[in-house]
Motif scaffolding. Structure first.
Motif, PDB file in Angstrom:
ATOM      1  N   VAL A 320       8.122   0.782  -6.910  1.00  0.00           N
ATOM      2  CA  VAL A 320       7.893   1.144  -5.509  1.00  0.00           C
ATOM      3  C   VAL A 320       9.102   0.755  -4.665  1.00  0.00           C
ATOM      4  N   PRO A 321       9.299   1.365  -3.493  1.00  0.00           N
ATOM      5  CA  PRO A 321      10.441   1.026  -2.627  1.00  0.00           C
ATOM      6  C   PRO A 321      10.367  -0.406  -2.108  1.00  0.00           C
ATOM      7  N   GLY A 323      10.061  -3.315   0.360  1.00  0.00           N
ATOM      8  CA  GLY A 323       9.282  -3.424   1.580  1.00  0.00           C
ATOM      9  C   GLY A 323       7.850  -2.949   1.435  1.00  0.00           C
ATOM     10  N   THR A 324       7.525  -2.364   0.263  1.00  0.00           N
ATOM     11  CA  THR A 324       6.157  -1.893   0.017  1.00  0.00           C
ATOM     12  C   THR A 324       5.239  -3.073  -0.251  1.00  0.00           C
ATOM     13  N   THR A 325       4.087  -3.077   0.342  1.00  0.00           N
ATOM     14  CA  THR A 325       3.073  -4.101   0.097  1.00  0.00           C
ATOM     15  C   THR A 325       1.905  -3.469  -0.638  1.00  0.00           C
ATOM     16  N   LEU A 326       1.529  -4.078  -1.764  1.00  0.00           N
ATOM     17  CA  LEU A 326       0.467  -3.538  -2.604  1.00  0.00           C
ATOM     18  C   LEU A 326      -0.609  -4.585  -2.835  1.00  0.00           C
ATOM     19  N   ARG A 327      -1.737  -4.116  -3.269  1.00  0.00           N
ATOM     20  CA  ARG A 327      -2.854  -5.022  -3.549  1.00  0.00           C
ATOM     21  C   ARG A 327      -2.680  -5.665  -4.920  1.00  0.00           C
ATOM     22  N   GLY A 328      -3.119  -6.924  -5.002  1.00  0.00           N
ATOM     23  CA  GLY A 328      -3.080  -7.635  -6.273  1.00  0.00           C
ATOM     24  C   GLY A 328      -4.198  -8.637  -6.359  1.00  0.00           C
ATOM     25  N   GLY A 329      -4.242  -9.349  -7.477  1.00  0.00           N
ATOM     26  CA  GLY A 329      -5.294 -10.346  -7.707  1.00  0.00           C
ATOM     27  C   GLY A 329      -5.723 -10.303  -9.162  1.00  0.00           C
ATOM     28  N   ILE A 330      -6.990 -10.574  -9.401  1.00  0.00           N
ATOM     29  CA  ILE A 330      -7.522 -10.486 -10.757  1.00  0.00           C
ATOM     30  C   ILE A 330      -7.680  -9.013 -11.108  1.00  0.00           C
ATOM     31  N   THR A 331      -7.004  -8.580 -12.155  1.00  0.00           N
ATOM     32  CA  THR A 331      -7.041  -7.174 -12.532  1.00  0.00           C
ATOM     33  C   THR A 331      -8.020  -6.878 -13.655  1.00  0.00           C
TER      34      THR A 331
END
Length: 384
Positions: A320-321, A323-331
């Motif tokens: 991803v570019p 500055g991109t913010t993505l969701r994370g955690g327990i997958t």
């Protein structure tokens, strides 16, 4: 007397522990001896011999724990903390039992739950609020920032130690962390805020080393009903009574068996886990396991499945570019096929035993000779 000789003498002479309620519980030392362990010879791990260095010392320290009578027991100053919050069911049960036994209790716990914090320390300003001063105990909550977020459990434990020192002019006799809601066994141990608080107390770097006990249990039930609440309160009270009994036995100068004055040999603490049973099968001094079991709500649990938890991105993160913010955690949570160490606390706990594991802040591996890296002192020198 060598530690192993003392251990054998203890097993032969005292094979039962009497609790405050006069309930006799079989005592087992595992896995160094075949006597009363229930483990066959092929189940024992040769590397356990290195672990016996620590457990042998603690077997000596637990000599007092095995004695039925407790002459010479005195009132102690005990610092008390946890990772569930200062007013959680477990720490409050421990406070009541310790105070009722005549000990002076200084309780300082996180303002709210801070589980999974290991031995993390807050290096910022704290907000310490005095909550109660009755029932033989001083009680404080410890927060950070604007006072709405709890401090780390290790930080709260150090605060409890400091307040106890202010009150008496000396370090407390003991730090108790717990009673935690949820077992801290196997691979969950190193992430536990309850155990981390005990590790912090054992370190001479922080406030001065204090003997420490971490104690945990799974609740009997998880429903929000009056009957479940009553059952869990009774269970935590039973665990608290066991804690008082352990401390009373340690007061029989356990540390002096190693030429020391404290309740435990210097730098050694105890991690105790009490199964959610009305009548545990016994008490076993053993070693930490390498697996972990979780219930559906991610609480270390008696009788749950052994799993691996994956933590990371919940959607593709690599390309991803900036500055991109993505969701994370327990997958995902998947079954774990890791073979357990023979005779580990996970195994005994699953069989219904109270497990006691000696712990230390020292991260050095017990068997460094097993890791021959073949690196020469000249490797890498002079290179740019």
């Amino acid at each position: 007397m060598r530690p192993n000789d003392l251990k054998e003498a203890l097993i032969k002479s005292f094979d039962r522990l009497r609790t405050n309620d006069n309930v006799l519980i079989p005592f087992v030392v595992s896995p160094s001896t075949r006597l009363r362990t229930g483990l066959s010879s092929h189940e024992r791990n040769p590397l356990d011999q290195s672990f016996l260095k620590h457990r042998g010392i603690v077997a000596a320290a637990l000599a007092a724990l095995l004695l039925v009578s407790s002459p010479g027991v005195r009132a102690l100053t005990i610092a008390l903390s946890d990772d569930d919050g200062w007013d959680a069911i477990g720490i409050q049960a421990a406070k009541r039992a310790l105070a009722a036994a005549g000990h002076t209790v200084v309780l300082a716990g996180p303002l709210n739950e801070q589980s999974g914090s290991s031995a993390a320390i807050n290096m910022t300003d704290l907000r310490i609020a005095k909550r109660r001063d009755d029932q033989g105990a001083l009680e404080y909550s410890v927060a950070i920032g604007d006072g709405t977020e709890g401090a780390e459990p290790a930080t709260s434990a150090l605060v409890a130690i400091d307040i106890a020192r202010q009150s008496t002019g000396r370090l407390p006799d003991l730090l108790v962390s717990g009673i935690n809601v949820g077992a801290n066994i196997g691979a969950a141990t190193q992430f536990s805020g309850t155990v981390g608080a005990a590790i912090a107390a054992l370190s001479p770097m922080l406030n001065g080393a204090v003997p420490a006990i971490a104690i945990s249990t799974d609740p009997l039930c998880g429903e929000s009903t009056p009957d479940c609440k009553t059952a869990n309160e009774a269970h935590f009270g039973q665990v608290a009574d066991f804690l008082v009994a352990v401390i009373a036995r340690l007061e029989r100068k356990a540390g002096s068996l190693e030429g020391e004055k404290g309740l435990l040999p210097r730098g050694i603490g105890l991690n105790i886990n009490y199964p959610p049973l009305p009548e545990p099968a016994g008490v076993v001094v053993t070693r930490q396991g390498r697996t972990v079991s979780f219930a559906d709500d991610l609480v270390v649990s008696y009788g749950a499945d052994t799993v691996t938890i994956n933590i990371g991105c919940r959607e593709p993160c690599a390309d991803v570019p900036v500055g991109t913010t993505l969701r994370g955690g327990i997958t995902k949570i998947v079954p774990d096929e890791t073979p357990e160490i023979p005779g580990a606390n996970t195994t005994w706990y699953g069989r219904g035993y109270i497990t006691i594991v000696p712990i230390t802040p020292d991260y050095t591996a017990d068997a460094p000779s097993a890791f021959s890296l073949g690196i020469d002192i000249k490797d890498g020198l002079g290179r740019r």
